[in-house]
Design an enzyme around this catalytic site. Structure first.
Site, mmCIF file in Angstrom:
data_model
loop_
_atom_site.group_PDB
_atom_site.id
_atom_site.type_symbol
_atom_site.label_atom_id
_atom_site.label_comp_id
_atom_site.label_asym_id
_atom_site.label_seq_id
_atom_site.Cartn_x
_atom_site.Cartn_y
_atom_site.Cartn_z
ATOM 1 N N LYS A 79 0.848 -1.126 -0.020
ATOM 2 C CA LYS A 79 0.295 -0.051 0.078
ATOM 3 C C LYS A 79 0.947 1.229 -0.018
ATOM 4 C CE LYS A 79 -2.398 -0.038 3.322
ATOM 5 N NZ LYS A 79 -1.928 -1.392 4.030
ATOM 6 N N THR B 230 3.773 1.698 -0.861
ATOM 7 C CA THR B 230 4.666 1.731 -2.345
ATOM 8 C C THR B 230 3.817 2.285 -3.298
ATOM 9 O OG1 THR B 230 5.953 -0.260 -1.840
ATOM 10 C CG2 THR B 230 6.019 0.423 -4.146
ATOM 11 N N ARG C 267 2.465 7.487 7.389
ATOM 12 C CA ARG C 267 2.456 7.337 8.791
ATOM 13 C C ARG C 267 4.121 7.125 8.922
ATOM 14 N NH1 ARG C 267 -0.526 2.127 10.081
ATOM 15 N NH2 ARG C 267 -0.146 1.717 7.755
ATOM 16 N N LYS D 53 8.606 -7.033 8.821
ATOM 17 C CA LYS D 53 8.306 -6.422 7.540
ATOM 18 C C LYS D 53 9.533 -5.635 7.093
ATOM 19 C CE LYS D 53 4.426 -4.783 6.426
ATOM 20 N NZ LYS D 53 3.354 -4.026 6.621
ATOM 21 N N ALA E 123 -3.142 0.145 12.563
ATOM 22 C CA ALA E 123 -4.603 -0.123 12.278
ATOM 23 C C ALA E 123 -5.216 -1.460 12.890
ATOM 24 C CB ALA E 123 -4.743 -0.111 10.616
ATOM 25 N N PHE F 192 -3.500 -1.534 6.756
ATOM 26 C CA PHE F 192 -3.936 -3.000 6.396
ATOM 27 C C PHE F 192 -5.171 -2.874 5.444
ATOM 28 C CE2 PHE F 192 -2.072 -3.708 10.768
ATOM 29 C CZ PHE F 192 -1.113 -4.449 10.172
ATOM 30 N N PHE G 272 3.830 -7.649 -9.423
ATOM 31 C CA PHE G 272 4.881 -8.532 -9.055
ATOM 32 C C PHE G 272 5.605 -9.424 -10.206
ATOM 33 C CE2 PHE G 272 3.271 -7.324 -4.984
ATOM 34 C CZ PHE G 272 4.381 -7.663 -4.063
ATOM 35 N N TRP H 147 6.899 -0.260 -8.257
ATOM 36 C CA TRP H 147 8.105 -0.656 -7.749
ATOM 37 C C TRP H 147 9.493 -0.801 -8.610
ATOM 38 C CZ3 TRP H 147 11.978 -4.149 -8.183
ATOM 39 C CH2 TRP H 147 12.710 -4.437 -6.954
#
Length: 547
Positions: free
Chosen positions: A65, A67, A88, A99, A267, A295, A373, A401
C-alpha cells in the site's frame, strides 16, 4: 538492487526546494539537516483533493500500500499535477521485526530512507517519553500518599516501548521494598498502540493536544470513580515533551514530490492513519493529496471513514483498493502464493469483492490497483481485470516498484477520471447508537460475520464504559489484519462465523472506544528470524540490510 541500495543511490534535493515547489515558505521550515524538516505554523485553507489508499486482506508480507501510495503520487507528478503524499512514520517494531522498512519500495520510496525508518526527527521518542512520564507520575502519586485514592489494582494505564518485546507484556512493578514504590501488576504496549500516539495523530493545535492528554483515563479510585491525567496535573508536562513532535515532518519521494510523514498508530490496534495535522498541511499546499489507511478496508479504511473523517472534518473524494495476485492466490487457498496459480486467484477474488463492497457502502467506487510482482502471469492479471469489469470498477496495473512514477501513470489517470465524479462519504453508523449496535454493524456489514459474542471480561468492560458515559464514542476495532474475521487462519471470504469481543477500553483523550477481538496484542513479539539480523553498519558508517 535492494530498496536500500536504490535509496542510497538517489540524488536528494534540498528540502527547501521541495517545500518551495508547493508554496511552503522557507521561514516555516525547522530543519533536521538538508533533507528533512518540520513545517511550522497553521496550514493554509484547504485547496487539495484527498485520495485514500487501502487494500484487500494482506499476506504476512504486506501488499505494498505504501509503495502504491508513493507511486501514485509520483504518477500524478508525471501528469504535471501538484501532488503530495501523507504517510505514517515507521515503528521500530516492524522495522526490526517481520516487515523491515516502511518507506515504500523499489523506485517508489520516500527519502532519506534510513533516517525515516530509524530515529527520524525523534517524534516516537517524544511520544514514548510522554507516555512513560504519566505512568511514572501515577506510581509516584500512589507512593506519595495517594490523595486521589487511586486503587493500584485498577490502574489501566501502561508504559510503552517502540520495539517488539513480548517479555514486557505482563510485568510487576515496585518490587524491592517501600523505597521502590507500591507493587502492582502492569505491562508495556508498543508505542504506536498508545493512546498518546492516537491523540497526537488526531490533535490539530497545542491547546487541543493539552486538553486531550488531560482526558486520558489512567484508572479508578477505590470507590470506582475514573481518574484522569489532568487530575495528576500531568498533561502540561506531557504537552511540553510533545509540542515539537506535533509539527508535521516534510521529506520527499524518490522523484521529488513532497511527502508529509507524521505519527503512526497501527490499524490493527489503533486507528491506523497519519496525523490529521499533516494531512491538513498537505491539503493546504498541494492540489492532490494521497494518503493511506493501514491494512485492509476492514481495519484502516473503515476507521478512516468512521473515526478520522469525523474528527478531522475532511473526507476522501476517491479511494484506491490495492490488490496483488499473490494475495489472491493466498486467499484462494494456495500453499505457495509466490507460484502462478490462476485457479487460486479465481477463488481469492471473493476476498477482493468483500473489500470493494466495504468501500462502496461508504459511498465510493474504488479504483482497483493491481500492484505488480514479477511472478504475476498475464492470465492471472486478466482475471483481476475481468473482475473489475464485472463490478464496473476502474482498474490499473501499478508497476511502481520497478518503474516509479512512470509505472504509476496509468493508475494516476484512472484516479483523476474517478475524481470527475467524486464519491460522497456515507458513515456506517451514528456515534450516538448503542455501543453494542455499533460493534454489531461493523462485524456483520464490514467483516461479513454472522454475529458477535462477548467474554465475561468484555461484558464487564462494556457495562463499565456505559456507566462512565463513554459509550457514545466512535469505535476502533482491534483484531487480526490477516483475515476478515478475528481468526488469522480463516483466509478468503469466510462465511458463517462469529467474532468474539475479549475486552473494551475507553480512550477518552483520543475520543473513541477500542474493542479487542480474538487474540490481538498491543505488544508484538519478534519472529524466529527478525529483520534486525540483516541490519548492519559498514566501517565507513553506511547502514546496510535495512529492507
Amino acid at each position: 538492487m535492494t530498496d536500500l541500495e536504490i535509496a542510497q543511490k538517489a540524488t536528494l534535493r534540498p528540502i527547501r526546494e521541495i517545500a518551495g515547489a508547493i508554496g511552503i515558505p522557507e521561514d516555516k521550515l525547522f530543519h533536521y539537516g538538508p533533507y528533512m524538516a518540520k513545517v511550522e505554523g497553521e496550514p493554509p485553507p484547504k485547496r487539495g483533493r484527498l485520495i485514500l489508499v487501502t487494500a484487500l486482506t494482506p499476506t504476512p508480507a504486506g501488499e505494498g500500500k505504501t509503495t502504491v501510495s508513493i507511486g501514485l503520487t509520483q504518477g500524478l507528478g508525471k501528469l504535471g499535477k501538484r501532488a503530495a503524499v501523507a504517510l505514517r512514520e515507521p515503528s521500530l517494531g516492524p522495522v526490526f521485526g517481520v516487515k523491515g522498512g516502511a518507506t515504500g519500495g523499489g523506485y517508489s520510496q520516500v527519502l532519506p530512507m534510513e533516517e525515516i525508518n530509524l530515529h527520524f526527527t525523534g517524534d516516537f521518542h517524544a511520544v514514548t517519553s510522554a507516555v512513560n512520564l504519566l505512568a511514572a507520575m501515577v506510581d509516584n502519586h500512589i507512593h506519595q500518599g495517594n490523595a486521589l485514592g487511586i486503587e493500584p489494582r485498577r490502574v489501566e494505564y501502561k508504559r510503552v516501548l517502540d520495539m517488539n518485546d513480548r517479555a514486557l507484556r505482563h510485568v510487576v512493578t515496585g518490587l524491592g521494598g517501600p523505597i521502590n514504590g507500591v507493587p502492582a501488576e502492569s505491562g508495556f504496549e508498543i508505542t504506536v498502540a498508545s493512546e498518546v500516539m492516537a491523540v497526537m495523530a488526531l490533535a490539530r493545535t497545542v491547546p487541543e493536544l493539552k486538553e486531550r492528554l488531560g482526558r486520558i483515563r489512567i484508572g479508578y479510585t477505590f470507590d470506582r470513580k475514573p481518574v484522569y491525567a489532568y487530575q495528576l496535573k500531568a498533561n502540561g508536562a506531557m504537552t511540553a515533551l510533545l509540542v515539537q513532535a506535533l509539527k508535521p515532518n516534510l521529506v520527499q519521494t524518490l522523484e521529488g514530490q513532497p511527502a508529509f510523514v507524521h505519527m503512526g498508530p497501527f490499524a490493527n490496534i489503533a486507528h491506523g492513519t497519519n496525523s490529521v495535522r499533516a494531512t491538513e498541511m498537505a491539503l493546504g499546499y498541494a492540489d492532490y493529496v494521497v494518503t493511506e489507511a493501514g491494512f485492509g478496508s476492514d481495519l484502516g479504511a473503515e476507521k478512516f471513514f468512521n473515526v478520522v473523517s469525523r474528527a478531522a472534518g475532511f473526507a476522501p473524494e476517491a479511494v484506491v483498493l490495492v490488490a496483488t495476485v499473490r494475495a489472491l492466490r493466498y486467499h484462494g487457498g494456495a500453499d505457495d502464493y509466490n507460484v502462478p496459480n490462476p485457479e487460486a486467484v479465481k477463488q481469492g477474488l471473493a476476498n477482493l469483492a468483500q473489500h470493494a463492497g466495504n468501500i462502496r457502502q461508504h459511498g465510493f467506487d474504488p479504483v482497483i490497483a493491481l500492484n505488480h510482482f514479477a511472478s504475476d502471469t498475464e492470465e492471472e492479471i486478466e482475471l483481476v481485470r475481468a473482475f473489475a469489469r464485472e463490478y464496473r470498477l476502474r482498474f490499473a496495473v501499478a508497476e511502481v516498484w520497478a518503474k516509479g512514477g512512470e509505472g504509476g501513470r496509468a493508475l494516476a489517470e484512472e484516479v483523476l477520471a474517478a475524481l470527475e465524479t467524486p464519491g460522497q462519504l456515507q458513515p456506517l453508523y451514528d456515534p450516538n447508537e448503542e455501543l453494542k449496535e455499533k460493534i454489531r454493524r461493523i462485524a456483520t456489514e464490514v467483516y461479513g460475520a454472522a454475529g458477535v459474542t462477548y467474554t465475561k471480561k468484555a461484558r464487564n468492560a462494556l457495562r463499565r464504559i456505559e456507566r462512565d458515559g463513554c459509550d457514545r464514542l466512535p469505535v476502533v476495532m482491534a483484531k487480526t489484519p490477516a483475515s476478515l474475521s478475528d481468526d488469522p487462519k480463516l483466509r478468503g471470504r469466510p462465511g458463517d462465523f462469529t467474532v468474539t469481543v475479549t475486552d473494551l477500553k475507553a480512550r477518552c483523550g483520543a475520543g473513541f472506544v477500542v474493542v479487542y477481538m480474538g487474540d490481538v496484542m498491543t505488544m508484538p513479539g519478534l519472529p524466529k528470524v527478525p529483520a534486525a539480523e540483516r541490519v548492519d553498519v559498514t566501517e565507513d558508517g553506511r547502514i546496510v540490510g535495512l529492507f
